[in-house]
Write a protein that holds these residues in place. Structure first.
Motif, PDB file in Angstrom:
ATOM      1  N   ASP A 204       0.838  -1.183   0.000  1.00 21.46           N
ATOM      2  CA  ASP A 204       0.000   0.000   0.000  1.00 21.46           C
ATOM      3  C   ASP A 204       0.884   1.248   0.000  1.00 21.46           C
ATOM      4  OD1 ASP A 204      -1.891  -1.893   0.244  1.00 21.46           O
ATOM      5  OD2 ASP A 204      -2.415  -1.420   2.328  1.00 21.46           O
ATOM      6  N   THR A 205       0.400   2.273  -0.631  1.00 21.52           N
ATOM      7  CA  THR A 205       1.157   3.522  -0.624  1.00 21.52           C
ATOM      8  C   THR A 205       0.382   4.571   0.154  1.00 21.52           C
ATOM      9  OG1 THR A 205       0.124   4.523  -2.548  1.00 21.52           O
ATOM     10  CG2 THR A 205       1.996   3.065  -2.955  1.00 21.52           C
ATOM     11  N   ALA A 206       1.086   5.640   0.415  1.00 23.88           N
ATOM     12  CA  ALA A 206       0.441   6.763   1.089  1.00 23.88           C
ATOM     13  C   ALA A 206      -0.463   7.485   0.103  1.00 23.88           C
ATOM     14  CB  ALA A 206       1.497   7.713   1.634  1.00 23.88           C
ATOM     15  N   PHE A 207      -1.142   8.414   0.640  1.00 23.32           N
ATOM     16  CA  PHE A 207      -2.080   9.255  -0.073  1.00 23.32           C
ATOM     17  C   PHE A 207      -1.274  10.431  -0.636  1.00 23.32           C
ATOM     18  CE2 PHE A 207      -5.454  12.585   0.684  1.00 23.32           C
ATOM     19  CZ  PHE A 207      -6.422  12.062  -0.158  1.00 23.32           C
ATOM     20  N   ARG A 208      -1.207  10.529  -1.971  1.00 23.89           N
ATOM     21  CA  ARG A 208      -0.341  11.559  -2.563  1.00 23.89           C
ATOM     22  C   ARG A 208      -1.105  12.401  -3.569  1.00 23.89           C
ATOM     23  NH1 ARG A 208       3.729   7.379  -3.579  1.00 23.89           N
ATOM     24  NH2 ARG A 208       5.060   7.252  -1.732  1.00 23.89           N
ATOM     25  N   PHE A 209      -0.471  13.524  -3.932  1.00 24.53           N
ATOM     26  CA  PHE A 209      -1.108  14.439  -4.883  1.00 24.53           C
ATOM     27  C   PHE A 209      -0.165  14.696  -6.055  1.00 24.53           C
ATOM     28  CE2 PHE A 209      -1.970  18.738  -6.546  1.00 24.53           C
ATOM     29  CZ  PHE A 209      -3.311  18.620  -6.846  1.00 24.53           C
ATOM     30  N   ALA A 210      -0.749  14.795  -7.237  1.00 23.29           N
ATOM     31  CA  ALA A 210       0.019  15.183  -8.426  1.00 23.29           C
ATOM     32  C   ALA A 210      -0.881  16.057  -9.279  1.00 23.29           C
ATOM     33  CB  ALA A 210       0.449  13.956  -9.221  1.00 23.29           C
ATOM     34  N   GLU A 211      -0.277  16.870 -10.130  1.00 18.94           N
ATOM     35  CA  GLU A 211      -1.072  17.734 -10.987  1.00 18.94           C
ATOM     36  C   GLU A 211      -0.534  17.665 -12.404  1.00 18.94           C
ATOM     37  OE1 GLU A 211      -1.342  21.732  -9.620  1.00 18.94           O
ATOM     38  OE2 GLU A 211      -3.009  22.205 -10.959  1.00 18.94           O
ATOM     39  N   HIS A 212      -1.449  17.587 -13.337  1.00 20.32           N
ATOM     40  CA  HIS A 212      -1.029  17.617 -14.731  1.00 20.32           C
ATOM     41  C   HIS A 212      -2.065  18.358 -15.548  1.00 20.32           C
ATOM     42  CE1 HIS A 212       1.079  16.450 -18.332  1.00 20.32           C
ATOM     43  NE2 HIS A 212      -0.121  16.354 -18.872  1.00 20.32           N
ATOM     44  N   ASP A 213      -1.618  19.354 -16.324  1.00 18.65           N
ATOM     45  CA  ASP A 213      -2.529  20.103 -17.214  1.00 18.65           C
ATOM     46  C   ASP A 213      -3.779  20.582 -16.489  1.00 18.65           C
ATOM     47  OD1 ASP A 213      -1.143  20.251 -19.519  1.00 18.65           O
ATOM     48  OD2 ASP A 213      -2.026  18.465 -20.426  1.00 18.65           O
ATOM     49  N   ASP A 214      -3.588  21.185 -15.343  1.00 19.17           N
ATOM     50  CA  ASP A 214      -4.712  21.728 -14.564  1.00 19.17           C
ATOM     51  C   ASP A 214      -5.574  20.651 -13.914  1.00 19.17           C
ATOM     52  OD1 ASP A 214      -3.955  24.210 -15.244  1.00 19.17           O
ATOM     53  OD2 ASP A 214      -5.566  24.583 -16.699  1.00 19.17           O
ATOM     54  N   ILE A 215      -5.254  19.399 -14.124  1.00 14.92           N
ATOM     55  CA  ILE A 215      -6.046  18.351 -13.496  1.00 14.92           C
ATOM     56  C   ILE A 215      -5.291  17.856 -12.261  1.00 14.92           C
ATOM     57  CG2 ILE A 215      -7.046  16.046 -13.764  1.00 14.92           C
ATOM     58  CD1 ILE A 215      -7.271  16.686 -16.772  1.00 14.92           C
ATOM     59  N   GLY A 216      -5.929  18.041 -11.125  1.00 18.20           N
ATOM     60  CA  GLY A 216      -5.324  17.588  -9.880  1.00 18.20           C
ATOM     61  C   GLY A 216      -5.752  16.160  -9.591  1.00 18.20           C
TER      62      GLY A 216
END
Lengths: 251, 168
Positions: A204-216
């Motif tokens: 399992d991985t942690a809860f993460r955030f990434a953003e690409h082309d205005d899409i979070g």
């Protein structure tokens, strides 16, 4: 008489009501002596009237949401184009190097975020075909997608954040079938939850955030399933719904 | 100069009407309007206050010309799911809408544009010339050919049967 002879252009201008009063009187005098031409012009006028009665109702219709959207958010089209271009580029890249990349353990979240963001960019602007199976058939939707992914899926509820489930669709991803669930709020903003089976059954991985082309996108892997919640909004705006989805789906 | 959203919104209904008549199909029409709006927003820096309708119609003309040069994509649409159209099936004079759609479709695109800009959008010949980037003389000859062809195409249709008022 100083007036020039009646020309074809005069006849059209008479039909379209574009003549000055004086010239109009001259044309009408001429038409009285040329009944066959008068009949032609009558047809032309009827044709103008037919065009209005056929197509004027279109101008009375409510403006479709996608056109209101086009005026409101001009950048969406650019993001869409980027996403589509990215798919094409990604396919080529995939052919060339995908095998090795796909095997690299650290690459899974990148792939996940990429797949989720593309699926969001492609399907969330859809007005009429946003989902394959609507929320009115939620049980069927869950049963169908669970069967295709080979795992029991749960659809989180986001009502308390103002988002209603619209339905879902089946997608193909690198690792096989994936599912996308779509939600919409009263303002027409949409969130998508992308779910795929993690082929390598990573931890399992942690809860993460990434953003690409205005899409979070918030993403995590839990119990062999990879999840990504995407929206065209900032990290902060997406966080409450994402946290809630994460909690609801925790084994 | 800034393009205001409300100004653009106000222009959408006539753009849709024109696009519907031009393409003969509600979905293709809205695709054309959407492409036009996106093209306009992409070029908003070129916008000068004045005739917004004419400027957008010019964008739509350019988009339409691009579209007709390109082979049209295969469309998979389920007839059952198509939205209800508010366009009446039978017009007041008995001419069926599909006959009008078909007759317009049979016109060369440049003639169809001129006929619709004049007869449906009620634009002056000078405005049509500016939108289509052609001299007024060309507008007049296209209009003339369009009317002659359309009358021939609709001959035998209900239009012929409708009563003809005699011009005094």
């Amino acid at each position: 008489m100083a007036s020039p002879p009646i020309s074809e252009d005069d006849l059209h201008a008479w039909t379209d009501g574009r003549l000055e009063a004086e010239r109009r009187a001259e044309v009408e005098a001429w038409l009285a002596a040329h009944p066959d031409k008068a009949q032609t012009l009558n047809h032309w006028r009827e044709l103008n009237a037919a065009l209005h009665s056929a197509y004027d109702p279109v101008a009375e219709e409510a403006i479709p949401a996608r056109l209101r959207e086009a005026v409101r958010r001009p950048r969406r089209s650019l993001a869409m184009a980027a996403a589509v271009g990215w798919i094409a580029f990604g396919s080529l890249l995939g052919i060339a190097t995908g095998y090795q990349l796909g095997r690299h353990p650290d690459d899974a979240p990148t792939q996940l975020v990429r797949n989720a963001a593309i699926a969001h960019a492609v399907f969330s602007p859809e007005q009429r075909h946003a989902v394959e199976v609507g929320a009115d058939q939620e049980q069927h939707l869950v049963a169908w997608l669970s069967k295709r992914l080979g795992r029991t899926l749960h659809i989180p509820a986001l009502d308390r954040h103002g988002y209603q489930l619209m339905g879902g669709r089946l997608l193909s991803a690198d690792a096989g079938p994936s599912a996308q669930f779509m939600y919409e709020n009263d303002a027409g903003e949409r969130l998508t939850l992308y779910v795929s089976v993690d082929p390598d059954r990573r931890d399992d991985t942690a809860f993460r955030f990434a953003e690409h082309d205005d899409i979070g996108t918030f993403y995590w892997i839990d119990g062999g399933l990879a999840y990504a919640l995407s929206g065209r909004m900032s990290r902060q705006a997406l966080l409450p719904a994402a946290t809630d989805v994460y909690r609801q789906l925790l084994r | 100069m800034i393009l205001h959203e409300r100004d653009l919104l106000a222009e959408i209904p006539p753009l849709r009407r024109y696009a519907r008549a031009l393409t003969g199909d509600p979905n293709r029409a809205d695709d054309l309007v959407q492409d036009t709006l996106e093209r306009a927003l992409g070029k908003w820096r070129l916008w000068r206050p004045g005739n917004l309708r004419g400027w957008l119609m010019t964008m739509m003309h350019n988009q339409f010309v691009n579209d007709v040069r390109r082979p049209s994509p295969i469309e998979y649409r389920d007839e059952d799911t198509l939205p209800e159209s508010s366009v009446r099936d039978t017009l007041a004079n008995g001419l069926a809408l599909r006959d009008l759609d078909r007759a317009l479709d049979a016109l060369p695109p440049d003639q169809r544009e001129v006929l619709l800009l004049v007869g449906l959008e009620d634009l002056s010949y000078q405005e049509v010339a500016a939108i289509t980037g052609t001299p007024v003389g060309t507008v007049m000859s296209r209009l003339s050919r369009a009317r002659t062809r359309l009358r021939a195409a609709l001959d035998g249709d209900e239009m012929q049967a409708s009563h003809l008022k005699r011009v005094k």
